[in-house]
Design a protein around this motif. Structure first.
Motif, PDB file in Angstrom:
ATOM      1  N   SER A  19       0.826  -1.201   0.000  1.00  0.00           N
ATOM      2  CA  SER A  19       0.000   0.000   0.000  1.00  0.00           C
ATOM      3  C   SER A  19       0.864   1.256   0.000  1.00  0.00           C
ATOM      4  CB  SER A  19      -0.923  -0.001   1.215  1.00  0.00           C
ATOM      5  OG  SER A  19      -1.660   1.185   1.283  1.00  0.00           O
ATOM      6  N   GLN A  20       1.936   1.231   0.770  1.00  0.00           N
ATOM      7  CA  GLN A  20       2.840   2.381   0.842  1.00  0.00           C
ATOM      8  C   GLN A  20       3.515   2.599  -0.516  1.00  0.00           C
ATOM      9  OE1 GLN A  20       5.849   1.951   3.829  1.00  0.00           O
ATOM     10  NE2 GLN A  20       6.224   4.140   3.950  1.00  0.00           N
ATOM     11  N   ASP A  21       3.930   1.523  -1.169  1.00  0.00           N
ATOM     12  CA  ASP A  21       4.537   1.633  -2.492  1.00  0.00           C
ATOM     13  C   ASP A  21       3.549   2.189  -3.512  1.00  0.00           C
ATOM     14  OD1 ASP A  21       6.885   0.645  -1.469  1.00  0.00           O
ATOM     15  OD2 ASP A  21       6.606  -1.386  -2.258  1.00  0.00           O
ATOM     16  N   GLU A  22       2.283   1.754  -3.431  1.00  0.00           N
ATOM     17  CA  GLU A  22       1.259   2.252  -4.340  1.00  0.00           C
ATOM     18  C   GLU A  22       1.029   3.752  -4.136  1.00  0.00           C
ATOM     19  OE1 GLU A  22      -2.220  -0.123  -3.757  1.00  0.00           O
ATOM     20  OE2 GLU A  22      -1.257  -1.930  -4.553  1.00  0.00           O
ATOM     21  N   LYS A  23       1.046   4.198  -2.879  1.00  0.00           N
ATOM     22  CA  LYS A  23       0.855   5.619  -2.591  1.00  0.00           C
ATOM     23  C   LYS A  23       2.011   6.443  -3.152  1.00  0.00           C
ATOM     24  CE  LYS A  23      -1.960   5.075   1.541  1.00  0.00           C
ATOM     25  NZ  LYS A  23      -2.013   5.219   2.996  1.00  0.00           N
ATOM     26  N   ILE A  24       3.216   5.918  -3.022  1.00  0.00           N
ATOM     27  CA  ILE A  24       4.387   6.627  -3.557  1.00  0.00           C
ATOM     28  C   ILE A  24       4.306   6.692  -5.068  1.00  0.00           C
ATOM     29  CG2 ILE A  24       6.886   6.472  -3.870  1.00  0.00           C
ATOM     30  CD1 ILE A  24       6.979   5.313  -0.984  1.00  0.00           C
ATOM     31  N   GLU A  25       3.953   5.583  -5.707  1.00  0.00           N
ATOM     32  CA  GLU A  25       3.835   5.553  -7.163  1.00  0.00           C
ATOM     33  C   GLU A  25       2.749   6.511  -7.644  1.00  0.00           C
ATOM     34  OE1 GLU A  25       2.722   2.432 -10.724  1.00  0.00           O
ATOM     35  OE2 GLU A  25       3.444   1.647  -8.817  1.00  0.00           O
ATOM     36  N   SER A  26       1.623   6.533  -6.946  1.00  0.00           N
ATOM     37  CA  SER A  26       0.538   7.445  -7.299  1.00  0.00           C
ATOM     38  C   SER A  26       0.973   8.897  -7.136  1.00  0.00           C
ATOM     39  CB  SER A  26      -0.685   7.160  -6.427  1.00  0.00           C
ATOM     40  OG  SER A  26      -1.729   8.043  -6.729  1.00  0.00           O
ATOM     41  N   SER A  27       1.719   9.184  -6.088  1.00  0.00           N
ATOM     42  CA  SER A  27       2.217  10.540  -5.858  1.00  0.00           C
ATOM     43  C   SER A  27       3.162  10.980  -6.978  1.00  0.00           C
ATOM     44  CB  SER A  27       2.927  10.610  -4.508  1.00  0.00           C
ATOM     45  OG  SER A  27       3.470  11.876  -4.298  1.00  0.00           O
ATOM     46  N   ILE A  28       4.019  10.062  -7.415  1.00  0.00           N
ATOM     47  CA  ILE A  28       4.940  10.374  -8.513  1.00  0.00           C
ATOM     48  C   ILE A  28       4.156  10.635  -9.795  1.00  0.00           C
ATOM     49  CG2 ILE A  28       6.731   9.389 -10.013  1.00  0.00           C
ATOM     50  CD1 ILE A  28       7.791   7.972  -7.455  1.00  0.00           C
ATOM     51  N   GLN A  29       3.151   9.786 -10.059  1.00  0.00           N
ATOM     52  CA  GLN A  29       2.320   9.979 -11.252  1.00  0.00           C
ATOM     53  C   GLN A  29       1.608  11.326 -11.207  1.00  0.00           C
ATOM     54  OE1 GLN A  29      -0.309   6.615 -11.295  1.00  0.00           O
ATOM     55  NE2 GLN A  29       1.047   5.406 -12.592  1.00  0.00           N
TER      56      GLN A  29
END
Length: 158
Positions: free
Chosen positions: A36-46
């Motif tokens: 979940s934390q990785d997904e949030k980081i990826e979404s933030s980068i996007q």
């Protein structure tokens, strides 16, 4: 003394199983779900990339934000380089989204959080989530290398 030394040697060669004092060390849990934390980081980068791309007409995906005093977001002379372009939007629950494009060869779909075809009318927002509108080429012939179009996204209170 010899007797004590002999007893120590015999007990160390005993056939009884020895106790293993090693323990399995587990990774400490810090209360966070790593996926979940990785997904949030990826979404933030996007989203950061999309925010920068919103200033350019030929880069996708784009973050679109409506001004406080208007319900309409107009993007003129957008350039579709690939076969589609995504627009990120964060509406609030209870709003309606409509999308219109000036080129009938372009199809407007909501792809996240659900699939919805804007040809069927306005979409009623049910939750405050990231909404992704995908404009894709749906023409009868090959897509031009740089398809220029205008898009209007309206976010209104219902």
């Amino acid at each position: 003394m010899i007797l004590a030394l002999l007893l120590t040697t015999v007990s160390s060669c005993s056939s009884e199983p020895s106790i293993d004092n090693t323990q399995v060390v587990e990774e400490p849990t810090d209360g966070f779900n790593r996926d979940s934390q990785d997904e949030k980081i990826e979404s933030s980068i996007q989203n950061s990339y999309a925010r920068l791309a919103s200033k350019r007409s030929d880069i996708c995906p784009k973050l679109i934000q409506k001004e406080v005093d208007t319900q309409v977001v107009e993007r003129n002379s957008e350039v579709m380089v690939n076969s589609y372009c995504d627009y990120f939007l964060y509406p609030t629950e209870g709003q309606d989204i409509s999308v219109s494009v000036n080129d009938r060869r372009i199809e407007a779909l909501l792809i996240i959080p659900t699939i919805y075809d804007f040809a069927n009318g306005d979409y009623a927002v049910e939750s405050y989530d990231k909404h992704v509108i995908r404009l894709s080429y749906d023409g009868a012939t090959y897509k031009p290398a740089n398809l220029v179009y205008d898009v209007v996204v309206t976010v209104s209170e219902n």
